[in-house]
Design a protein around this motif. Structure first.
Motif, mmCIF file in Angstrom:
data_model
loop_
_atom_site.group_PDB
_atom_site.id
_atom_site.type_symbol
_atom_site.label_atom_id
_atom_site.label_comp_id
_atom_site.label_asym_id
_atom_site.label_seq_id
_atom_site.Cartn_x
_atom_site.Cartn_y
_atom_site.Cartn_z
ATOM 1 N N MET A 1 0.855 -1.186 0.000
ATOM 2 C CA MET A 1 0.000 0.000 0.000
ATOM 3 C C MET A 1 0.894 1.240 0.000
ATOM 4 O O MET A 1 1.959 1.245 0.609
ATOM 5 C CB MET A 1 -0.900 -0.010 1.225
ATOM 6 C CG MET A 1 -1.836 -1.226 1.267
ATOM 7 S SD MET A 1 -2.877 -1.405 -0.181
ATOM 8 C CE MET A 1 -4.281 -0.457 0.280
ATOM 9 N N THR A 2 0.398 2.282 -0.659
ATOM 10 C CA THR A 2 1.230 3.475 -0.827
ATOM 11 C C THR A 2 0.505 4.736 -0.370
ATOM 12 O O THR A 2 -0.718 4.754 -0.197
ATOM 13 C CB THR A 2 1.648 3.642 -2.303
ATOM 14 O OG1 THR A 2 0.483 3.828 -3.100
ATOM 15 C CG2 THR A 2 2.415 2.441 -2.813
ATOM 16 N N ILE A 3 1.309 5.781 -0.215
ATOM 17 C CA ILE A 3 0.810 7.118 0.097
ATOM 18 C C ILE A 3 1.200 8.019 -1.072
ATOM 19 O O ILE A 3 2.377 8.070 -1.463
ATOM 20 C CB ILE A 3 1.455 7.684 1.388
ATOM 21 C CG1 ILE A 3 1.256 6.741 2.572
ATOM 22 C CG2 ILE A 3 0.928 9.087 1.664
ATOM 23 C CD1 ILE A 3 -0.143 6.690 3.110
ATOM 24 N N THR A 4 0.230 8.722 -1.640
ATOM 25 C CA THR A 4 0.475 9.610 -2.769
ATOM 26 C C THR A 4 0.172 11.045 -2.367
ATOM 27 O O THR A 4 -0.825 11.310 -1.697
ATOM 28 C CB THR A 4 -0.399 9.208 -3.976
ATOM 29 O OG1 THR A 4 -0.042 7.887 -4.381
ATOM 30 C CG2 THR A 4 -0.215 10.159 -5.149
ATOM 31 N N ALA A 5 1.030 11.954 -2.795
ATOM 32 C CA ALA A 5 0.768 13.382 -2.612
ATOM 33 C C ALA A 5 -0.050 13.868 -3.802
ATOM 34 O O ALA A 5 0.296 13.599 -4.957
ATOM 35 C CB ALA A 5 2.069 14.168 -2.515
ATOM 36 N N ALA A 75 -9.354 10.559 -8.082
ATOM 37 C CA ALA A 75 -9.892 9.602 -9.053
ATOM 38 C C ALA A 75 -8.793 8.992 -9.920
ATOM 39 O O ALA A 75 -8.969 7.899 -10.463
ATOM 40 C CB ALA A 75 -10.942 10.281 -9.938
ATOM 41 N N ALA A 76 -7.666 9.669 -10.018
ATOM 42 C CA ALA A 76 -6.562 9.181 -10.845
ATOM 43 C C ALA A 76 -5.657 8.212 -10.101
ATOM 44 O O ALA A 76 -4.756 7.627 -10.703
ATOM 45 C CB ALA A 76 -5.742 10.370 -11.348
ATOM 46 N N LEU A 77 -5.884 8.015 -8.814
ATOM 47 C CA LEU A 77 -5.005 7.165 -8.013
ATOM 48 C C LEU A 77 -5.421 5.701 -8.115
ATOM 49 O O LEU A 77 -6.603 5.382 -8.179
ATOM 50 C CB LEU A 77 -5.022 7.623 -6.552
ATOM 51 C CG LEU A 77 -4.630 9.083 -6.323
ATOM 52 C CD1 LEU A 77 -4.612 9.392 -4.828
ATOM 53 C CD2 LEU A 77 -3.295 9.419 -6.977
ATOM 54 N N GLY A 78 -4.445 4.837 -8.092
ATOM 55 C CA GLY A 78 -4.694 3.407 -8.205
ATOM 56 C C GLY A 78 -5.194 2.790 -6.916
ATOM 57 O O GLY A 78 -5.175 3.417 -5.848
ATOM 58 N N ASP A 79 -5.619 1.553 -7.021
ATOM 59 C CA ASP A 79 -6.163 0.816 -5.880
ATOM 60 C C ASP A 79 -5.131 0.587 -4.772
ATOM 61 O O ASP A 79 -5.500 0.321 -3.631
ATOM 62 C CB ASP A 79 -6.707 -0.540 -6.333
ATOM 63 C CG ASP A 79 -7.940 -0.401 -7.206
ATOM 64 O OD1 ASP A 79 -8.591 0.668 -7.161
ATOM 65 O OD2 ASP A 79 -8.243 -1.362 -7.940
#
Length: 168
Positions: A1-5, A75-79
């Motif tokens: 699992m990741t964290i996106t800015a 909405a552009a971020l992956g699962d």
């Protein structure tokens, strides 16, 4: 699992007098990349196209408000993304340690929203857990509660609205 800015840079910059994203975005992105807690970055653009090395999402509804821009980015971020750290593209003094603290606090508490505070004032960065992404109002997250993470020893991220703000 990741964290996106998710870096919000979609506004028209009318008070600034020109696209402030062209001046401020790269310094903000450099600071985001100095955070140890961020795995990926997405920039949300709208009113102006700006060159950046980051993945860009164009938000056609940017005029509806910062929440609309944020929803485009989310909405552009992956699962695989478990949470998003919201950063404003016009906050040139963002301290990467504030991002790290907010993410660490979230990993411990699993609160829906976790935000940096400076002198008791809630500012950015703000982490948004995946389970509340669909609840982002057009006006943005300012009116919604968030767990505060004291960052009083750090410089606040700033908020450049006018070109003169850059010289202060």
């Amino acid at each position: 699992m990741t964290i996106t800015a998710v870096v919000l840079a979609a506004g028209a910059s009318t008070r600034f007098g020109s696209p402030k994203q062209a001046v401020l975005l790269e310094p903000v992105l450099e600071r985001v990349h100095h955070s140890a807690a961020i795995d990926d970055v997405v920039v949300v653009l709208g009113a102006h196209d700006v060159e950046t090395r980051e993945r860009v999402v164009h938000c056609p509804d940017w005029e509806r408000g910062p929440g609309a821009s944020l929803r485009c980015g989310l909405a552009a971020l992956g699962d695989e993304v478990e949470a998003a750290v919201v950063v404003l593209g016009d906050g040139p003094t963002l301290d990467p340690r504030a991002i790290d603290r907010v993410v660490a606090a979230w990993r411990e508490s699993r609160s829906e929203r976790v935000a940096a505070t400076y002198g008791g004032v809630r500012l950015h960065p703000l982490l948004l857990a995946r389970n509340v992404w669909s609840t982002v109002p057009d006006a943005g997250l300012r009116g919604l509660p968030a767990e505060g993470v004291p960052c009083d020893d750090l410089e606040p991220p700033g908020d450049v609205d006018f070109a003169d703000d850059l010289t202060r």
